[in-house]
Structures are given as C-alpha cells and as structure tokens.
Design a protein around this motif. Structure first.
Motif, PDB file in Angstrom:
ATOM      1  N   PHE A 147      80.927  25.966  91.070  1.00  0.00           N
ATOM      2  CA  PHE A 147      80.949  24.599  91.569  1.00  0.00           C
ATOM      3  C   PHE A 147      80.821  24.518  93.097  1.00  0.00           C
ATOM      4  O   PHE A 147      80.775  23.425  93.650  1.00  0.00           O
ATOM      5  CB  PHE A 147      82.248  23.895  91.134  1.00  0.00           C
ATOM      6  N   GLY A 148      80.790  25.658  93.760  1.00  0.00           N
ATOM      7  CA  GLY A 148      80.679  25.662  95.210  1.00  0.00           C
ATOM      8  C   GLY A 148      81.927  25.217  95.923  1.00  0.00           C
ATOM      9  O   GLY A 148      81.867  24.719  97.051  1.00  0.00           O
ATOM     10  N   MET A 149      83.114  25.383  95.268  1.00  0.00           N
ATOM     11  CA  MET A 149      84.370  24.961  95.866  1.00  0.00           C
ATOM     12  C   MET A 149      84.972  26.022  96.790  1.00  0.00           C
ATOM     13  O   MET A 149      85.625  25.691  97.779  1.00  0.00           O
ATOM     14  CB  MET A 149      85.392  24.643  94.763  1.00  0.00           C
ATOM     15  N   VAL A 150      84.749  27.292  96.467  1.00  0.00           N
ATOM     16  CA  VAL A 150      85.386  28.394  97.190  1.00  0.00           C
ATOM     17  C   VAL A 150      84.326  29.427  97.550  1.00  0.00           C
ATOM     18  O   VAL A 150      83.406  29.694  96.768  1.00  0.00           O
ATOM     19  CB  VAL A 150      86.490  29.056  96.337  1.00  0.00           C
ATOM     20  N   GLU A 151      84.498  29.990  98.719  1.00  0.00           N
ATOM     21  CA  GLU A 151      83.580  31.044  99.168  1.00  0.00           C
ATOM     22  C   GLU A 151      84.383  32.094  99.910  1.00  0.00           C
ATOM     23  O   GLU A 151      84.992  31.816 100.953  1.00  0.00           O
ATOM     24  CB  GLU A 151      82.504  30.454 100.071  1.00  0.00           C
ATOM     25  N   LEU A 152      84.424  33.309  99.364  1.00  0.00           N
ATOM     26  CA  LEU A 152      85.122  34.418  99.994  1.00  0.00           C
ATOM     27  C   LEU A 152      84.101  35.367 100.612  1.00  0.00           C
ATOM     28  O   LEU A 152      83.045  35.621 100.031  1.00  0.00           O
ATOM     29  CB  LEU A 152      85.969  35.176  98.976  1.00  0.00           C
ATOM     30  N   VAL A 153      84.422  35.891 101.781  1.00  0.00           N
ATOM     31  CA  VAL A 153      83.518  36.784 102.510  1.00  0.00           C
ATOM     32  C   VAL A 153      84.080  38.197 102.481  1.00  0.00           C
ATOM     33  O   VAL A 153      85.231  38.431 102.866  1.00  0.00           O
ATOM     34  CB  VAL A 153      83.336  36.317 103.967  1.00  0.00           C
ATOM     35  N   ARG A 154      83.245  39.126 102.015  1.00  0.00           N
ATOM     36  CA  ARG A 154      83.600  40.544 102.028  1.00  0.00           C
ATOM     37  C   ARG A 154      82.487  41.302 102.726  1.00  0.00           C
ATOM     38  O   ARG A 154      81.311  41.062 102.465  1.00  0.00           O
ATOM     39  CB  ARG A 154      83.811  41.070 100.604  1.00  0.00           C
TER      40      ARG A 154
END
Length: 414
Positions: A147-154
């Motif tokens: 849904f494009g609610m959360v974005e985590l960067v690794r």
C-alpha cells in the motif's frame, strides 16, 4: 517496531493523522460509524508497519564494473546481482545504487518479488566526461508494503571504485633518438671486460634468466646471484609534468591543465608500450619511479592529478637533473609538458639540459600566454626541441615531427 514507525511514508503519516482525527471527532460528535472508519484508517498503516518490521529474509549483493578503469568520454557497464538467500519470498523492493552526481546520479530499479533462493540480474551504464576516481555504491534496498505506507532502508557495505583516466591520444610509432641508455658498443665493452663467466655477479632480479644464475656466488651469499653482463639493457626516460596553478588557464575539460594531463598520459602510455622505462616528475619532485606496472600506475595518478600551489619549478628541475636517464648523465630521453613559462622560469628549464640526452619540451600555447615567444627562443637556444600545441588533439600531428626534428638537431641542422 520503532524503526518501522520511523519509516512511515507521507501516505502512511497522512493515514495515521486522518484516522486519529476521525476517532477524536467521533467521540466529540458521538458518531459510532465515524469511529469505525477512523479505526480502520488508523490500523491500516500500523498493520503495514508490523508486516514490514517482521520481514526476516536476507539479501546478498555482488557488483562488477566492466571495465573498472576507462578513459574520459567512454562508458562502463555496471552489473548487479541481488540474491534472496532466505527461505521467504521478498516483498516489493526498490533498489538504488549510489552513484556520484558527476556520473549521472543514482541508478534505481523496482523488483516486485524475489522468490526464496532466487536472484535478479540488474545492469546500467555510466559515462564520465571528467577524470577522477569515483566510489560506486553501496547498494541501498528500500522495503515497502503493497500500500506504500511504510518504507524501510537497508544498505549494503560493499562499494567499488571506478577510475576515469585522462583522454589518451594515439601517437604515431617511431623511436626518438637518444631514447636508449647506451648502445651496442657499451654492451660489448661490458662483456669483453667482464668475460663470459663474470665472477662479480649481482643479485637476482625479477625477470632474469635462471640459466644465468652464478651458482658459486649463490652458495657463498645464500641468495640467488646472476652474471652482471646479463642485466637487461633497457631504454629509459623521464616524463615531466608542470602542474603549477599559475602556469595554466581555464576551467573544465578545455582548460590548459586538462590538456597537459592528457598529453602526459598519452606520451607515457605510448613510450611505455614501446619498451622505455619511464619515471614521472612534476614541479614538486619525482612522483613515480620506473616499474613494470608503470602504465597503470601512471594513469591512476593522472586520473586524480590536481593543480598544485608550488610557486616554482625548482624542486621538479632538481629531481630532473638528479636522475636523468637512470642516473647516467647525458643518456636517456626527457619529455616535459609545460603550461605558461615566464622568462626566468624558461631560463631555469633551459639550464636543466645536460649532456647529449634528447630533451623535448611540449608547450601548450594559449592566447593568455604573452611570454610564449621569449620562452620558446630560450629553450631552443639551449638545445631543447619544441613541440607547440594548443590542445591534446594536436599532439599526434606534432609528435609525427619529433623524430625528424631530433635528427636535424643531431646533424647540426638549424
């Protein structure tokens, strides 16, 4: 969970704010339906956050640059291999390789799903019109919910280096007079005075023929020794580059300094491939000594060369005089690339010429250089051979006349 909440996108934060507002309004107005809608809107980003934060799949990345060293204006291909080494399929992945802005910015890809033990091959191209050494990577993976609610960067830790070398101008073949340190007569004298079984051997060096090992001296010294007359009679020379900021004009690829660097790189590569053992000297002194890997090392050094604040040519000319032609005064080939030379500087350069060595000065002429004629007359009067160019593109034409000019000089022609 706290990290995942920090990764809420603008859409996710908007849903949280809207849900909380709807719940507050529902209590104030006493609207149960509004309360249900507010809870639904608030819970959706929280559930997405929980789902993303519990992701436990692992990713592996490999990168290859082909080539990792290239001249200005050429392209390299970057191949990425992203592998899912866990037993769970991945979700939506946004992959971004960190690339300097000079090379075109970041390379971005979107992967819908990577199955367990699966891999994806990605590639893109880079081109630079500015020489230098650039860091490619690390690869950044952004994990997102559907849904494009959360974005985590690794981010991975691995990065590679791309070296963009100066432009190389192909030069016509031909051997300049004086390019050989010594000659056949000198070799003959060495053998005749030493004898075929030289009892004064030297230490073994990489590349010496093992058949010429002097076993008696080896046993006595405890290290490999070879006959002295077997040392290679190799041509030698010095490449001099004037990097002083005060000697150059302009900015960017068209500046006189960039032209000088390209000229030095072209000559170094050309003579190195012709078998001449070169060293590099700048206005600050000796920079590179002769070596088997001189061409690659020279290009690496010139790729990051910058103008210097050294006000005088004195340190560089001292290094030039101190080791001309492998320490044999009067032997070898000296090629110097200069920007603008003042009258006093030209006299110092002229005085650096020694013995019978071939000295060639390449002068980059610019409209701003008002002292060019004076410098040219001074160098010619001291026996320097001159090649005058306005850019590196003219080097091949000027180089074609170098052999003839040195032959005329050797015969005493004007």
């Amino acid at each position: 969970m706290r990290r995942a909440l920090a990764g809420l996108t603008t859409r996710g934060r908007s849903f949280v704010a809207a849900g909380a507002t709807a719940i507050v309004c529902a209590f104030v107005l006493g609207e149960r339906d509004l309360l249900r809608a507010g809870v639904l809107v608030l819970v959706l980003p929280l559930l997405s956050t929980l789902a993303v934060s519990r992701t436990r799949y692992r990713l592996a990345c490999a990168r290859r640059l082909d080539p990792s060293r290239l001249p200005v204006g050429h392209e390299t291909r970057v191949d990425l291999r992203l592998e899912n080494v866990s037993r769970l399929p991945s979700g939506l992945l946004m992959v971004e390789d960190q690339v300097p802005y000079t090379l075109g910015g970041r390379a971005r890809f979107v992967l819908d799903r990577v199955e367990p033990e699966g891999a994806r091959e990605l590639s893109y191209r880079l081109r630079s019109d500015v020489r230098g050494r650039y860091r490619i990577g690390p690869l950044v993976v952004r994990l997102a919910d559907p849904f494009g609610m959360v974005e985590l960067v690794r981010s991975f830790s691995q990065a590679d280096t791309l070296t963009v070398t100066p432009a190389i101008i192909p030069l016509p073949s031909g051997r300049l007079m004086g390019a050989w340190t010594g000659g056949g007569d000198s070799v003959a004298r060495t053998i005749s005075t030493a004898g075929e079984d030289d009892v004064a051997p030297r230490e073994y060096r990489h590349g010496d023929d093992l058949r010429r090992v002097h076993w008696r001296s080896t046993a006595r010294r405890g290290e490999l020794m070879v006959r002295r007359e077997e040392q290679h009679w190799q041509s030698s020379g010095t490449l001099f580059l004037d990097t002083r900021r005060s000697a150059h004009w302009g900015d960017g690829p068209a500046s006189s300094f960039e032209q000088a660097v390209s000229i030095a790189a072209s000559i170094g590569v050309h003579l190195g491939r012709a078998g001449i053992g070169l060293r590099l000297v700048t206005d600050a002194g000796e920079t590179l000594a002769p070596s088997v890997s001189f061409e690659g090392t020279l290009l690496d050094v010139l790729a990051v060369a910058r103008t210097s604040d050294v006000p005088s040519l004195t340190p560089g000319l001292a290094a030039l005089r101190g080791n001309s032609g492998q320490g044999r005064e009067g032997d070898g080939l000296v090629i110097a690339v200069f920007g603008a030379l003042k009258a006093e500087e030209a006299r110092k350069v002229a005085a650096a010429r020694r013995g019978t060595a071939t000295y060639i000065a390449i002068l980059i002429r610019t409209d701003e250089d008002t002292g060019f004629e004076t410098a040219a007359r001074t160098l010619r009067g001291a026996g320097w051979r001159l090649l005058v160019v306005r850019s590196a593109a003219e080097l091949a034409r000027a180089w074609a006349t170098a052999d003839q000019s040195t032959e005329d000089f050797a015969r005493g022609a004007p």
